[in-house]
Design a protein around this motif. Sequence first.
Motif, PDB file in Angstrom:
ATOM      1  N   SER A  98       0.819  -1.209   0.000  1.00  0.00           N
ATOM      2  CA  SER A  98       0.000   0.000   0.000  1.00  0.00           C
ATOM      3  C   SER A  98       0.852   1.258   0.000  1.00  0.00           C
ATOM      4  N   ASN A  99       2.151   1.144   0.280  1.00  0.00           N
ATOM      5  CA  ASN A  99       3.057   2.289   0.340  1.00  0.00           C
ATOM      6  C   ASN A  99       2.536   3.363   1.292  1.00  0.00           C
ATOM      7  N   MET A 100       2.076   2.938   2.438  1.00  0.00           N
ATOM      8  CA  MET A 100       1.506   3.863   3.414  1.00  0.00           C
ATOM      9  C   MET A 100       2.527   4.877   3.913  1.00  0.00           C
ATOM     10  N   ALA A 101       3.781   4.478   4.058  1.00  0.00           N
ATOM     11  CA  ALA A 101       4.805   5.407   4.536  1.00  0.00           C
ATOM     12  C   ALA A 101       5.041   6.529   3.526  1.00  0.00           C
ATOM     13  N   VAL A 102       5.032   6.206   2.230  1.00  0.00           N
ATOM     14  CA  VAL A 102       5.204   7.229   1.196  1.00  0.00           C
ATOM     15  C   VAL A 102       4.018   8.184   1.206  1.00  0.00           C
ATOM     16  N   ASP A 103       2.812   7.637   1.328  1.00  0.00           N
ATOM     17  CA  ASP A 103       1.624   8.485   1.400  1.00  0.00           C
ATOM     18  C   ASP A 103       1.666   9.407   2.611  1.00  0.00           C
ATOM     19  N   THR A 104       2.149   8.907   3.726  1.00  0.00           N
ATOM     20  CA  THR A 104       2.236   9.724   4.934  1.00  0.00           C
ATOM     21  C   THR A 104       3.251  10.851   4.763  1.00  0.00           C
ATOM     22  N   LEU A 105       4.397  10.553   4.173  1.00  0.00           N
ATOM     23  CA  LEU A 105       5.407  11.594   3.966  1.00  0.00           C
ATOM     24  C   LEU A 105       4.953  12.654   2.965  1.00  0.00           C
ATOM     25  N   ARG A 106       4.169  12.263   1.995  1.00  0.00           N
ATOM     26  CA  ARG A 106       3.658  13.218   1.010  1.00  0.00           C
ATOM     27  C   ARG A 106       2.410  13.949   1.486  1.00  0.00           C
ATOM     28  N   GLY A 107       1.800  13.474   2.558  1.00  0.00           N
ATOM     29  CA  GLY A 107       0.584  14.112   3.059  1.00  0.00           C
ATOM     30  C   GLY A 107      -0.677  13.597   2.391  1.00  0.00           C
ATOM     31  N   ASN A 108      -0.584  12.467   1.704  1.00  0.00           N
ATOM     32  CA  ASN A 108      -1.744  11.896   1.014  1.00  0.00           C
ATOM     33  C   ASN A 108      -2.453  10.826   1.829  1.00  0.00           C
ATOM     34  N   ASP A 109      -2.055  10.647   3.077  1.00  0.00           N
ATOM     35  CA  ASP A 109      -2.631   9.569   3.875  1.00  0.00           C
ATOM     36  C   ASP A 109      -4.075   9.846   4.281  1.00  0.00           C
ATOM     37  N   GLU A 110      -4.512  11.089   4.257  1.00  0.00           N
ATOM     38  CA  GLU A 110      -5.883  11.417   4.643  1.00  0.00           C
ATOM     39  C   GLU A 110      -6.771  11.706   3.442  1.00  0.00           C
ATOM     40  N   CYS A 111      -6.234  11.565   2.244  1.00  0.00           N
ATOM     41  CA  CYS A 111      -6.989  11.843   1.020  1.00  0.00           C
ATOM     42  C   CYS A 111      -7.495  10.536   0.418  1.00  0.00           C
ATOM     43  N   ILE A 112      -8.704  10.563  -0.096  1.00  0.00           N
ATOM     44  CA  ILE A 112      -9.255   9.410  -0.800  1.00  0.00           C
ATOM     45  C   ILE A 112      -9.250   9.751  -2.279  1.00  0.00           C
ATOM     46  N   GLY A 113      -8.530   8.964  -3.051  1.00  0.00           N
ATOM     47  CA  GLY A 113      -8.399   9.228  -4.476  1.00  0.00           C
ATOM     48  C   GLY A 113      -8.934   8.099  -5.321  1.00  0.00           C
ATOM     49  N   PHE A 114      -8.822   8.283  -6.616  1.00  0.00           N
ATOM     50  CA  PHE A 114      -9.284   7.310  -7.601  1.00  0.00           C
ATOM     51  C   PHE A 114      -8.630   5.955  -7.383  1.00  0.00           C
ATOM     52  N   GLU A 115      -7.314   5.957  -7.125  1.00  0.00           N
ATOM     53  CA  GLU A 115      -6.574   4.703  -6.968  1.00  0.00           C
ATOM     54  C   GLU A 115      -6.931   3.973  -5.678  1.00  0.00           C
ATOM     55  N   ASP A 116      -7.471   4.667  -4.692  1.00  0.00           N
ATOM     56  CA  ASP A 116      -7.875   4.011  -3.450  1.00  0.00           C
ATOM     57  C   ASP A 116      -9.111   3.144  -3.641  1.00  0.00           C
ATOM     58  N   ILE A 117      -9.985   3.535  -4.525  1.00  0.00           N
ATOM     59  CA  ILE A 117     -11.237   2.809  -4.754  1.00  0.00           C
ATOM     60  C   ILE A 117     -11.062   1.718  -5.799  1.00  0.00           C
ATOM     61  N   LEU A 118     -10.431   2.055  -6.927  1.00  0.00           N
ATOM     62  CA  LEU A 118     -10.398   1.143  -8.068  1.00  0.00           C
ATOM     63  C   LEU A 118      -9.081   0.388  -8.228  1.00  0.00           C
ATOM     64  N   ASN A 119      -8.190   0.458  -7.249  1.00  0.00           N
ATOM     65  CA  ASN A 119      -6.908  -0.229  -7.348  1.00  0.00           C
ATOM     66  C   ASN A 119      -6.798  -1.316  -6.290  1.00  0.00           C
ATOM     67  N   ASP A 120      -7.877  -2.029  -6.060  1.00  0.00           N
ATOM     68  CA  ASP A 120      -7.906  -3.057  -5.034  1.00  0.00           C
ATOM     69  C   ASP A 120      -7.182  -4.315  -5.537  1.00  0.00           C
ATOM     70  N   PRO A 121      -6.103  -4.746  -4.868  1.00  0.00           N
ATOM     71  CA  PRO A 121      -5.344  -5.905  -5.364  1.00  0.00           C
ATOM     72  C   PRO A 121      -6.130  -7.207  -5.301  1.00  0.00           C
ATOM     73  N   SER A 122      -7.128  -7.291  -4.427  1.00  0.00           N
ATOM     74  CA  SER A 122      -7.908  -8.527  -4.358  1.00  0.00           C
ATOM     75  C   SER A 122      -8.804  -8.686  -5.586  1.00  0.00           C
ATOM     76  N   GLN A 123      -9.054  -7.603  -6.305  1.00  0.00           N
ATOM     77  CA  GLN A 123      -9.868  -7.667  -7.515  1.00  0.00           C
ATOM     78  C   GLN A 123      -9.024  -7.702  -8.778  1.00  0.00           C
ATOM     79  N   SER A 124      -7.736  -7.880  -8.622  1.00  0.00           N
ATOM     80  CA  SER A 124      -6.839  -7.886  -9.767  1.00  0.00           C
ATOM     81  C   SER A 124      -7.074  -9.122 -10.628  1.00  0.00           C
ATOM     82  N   GLU A 125      -7.010  -8.931 -11.929  1.00  0.00           N
ATOM     83  CA  GLU A 125      -7.203 -10.045 -12.856  1.00  0.00           C
ATOM     84  C   GLU A 125      -5.894 -10.773 -13.141  1.00  0.00           C
ATOM     85  N   VAL A 126      -4.788 -10.158 -12.795  1.00  0.00           N
ATOM     86  CA  VAL A 126      -3.489 -10.722 -13.130  1.00  0.00           C
ATOM     87  C   VAL A 126      -2.715 -10.993 -11.847  1.00  0.00           C
TER      88      VAL A 126
END
Length: 141
Positions: A98-126
């Motif tokens: 999830s790269n949570m540490a990178v998100d925290t350093l960039r200040g994106n840990d409290e933001c919900i973006g496009f990749e948070d909803i549609l980038n779920d690894p459990s739904q990956s086809e590959v």
Amino acid sequence: MDSRGAASLLKDSIPVTDFSASGSFEGHDLLRRGFTSVRSELLPSHPLELSEKNFQLNQDKTNFATLRNIQGLHAPLKLQMELRAVKQAQRLPFLHSSNMAVDTLRGNDECIGFEDILNDPSQSEVMGEPHMMMEYKLGLL
């Protein structure tokens, strides 16, 4: 951020087409790559496409410049050093991170973006083969 930009972040990802049978008889995959044209390979399809590709890099440059003006030279250098150290510690290439540490350093840990909803690894086809992905990462393939 790394001068190589987004390409350095993707060094662990392996395209699925690399493992497909290739040769002189392989056709162009329309479903994955779309129609080919020389113009589409040379020019972006939309004027904003280039800006969107470099958005995170431009955002980081702006944030580092602002931080330098406010706190001095040491602050952006420290943040870049921390980001580089966090990016080096990675999971195995076949495990999702999830790269949570990178998100925290960039200040994106409290933001919900496009990749948070549609980038779920459990739904990956590959899902790649773990042994082959590790050999690719280590340069054995």
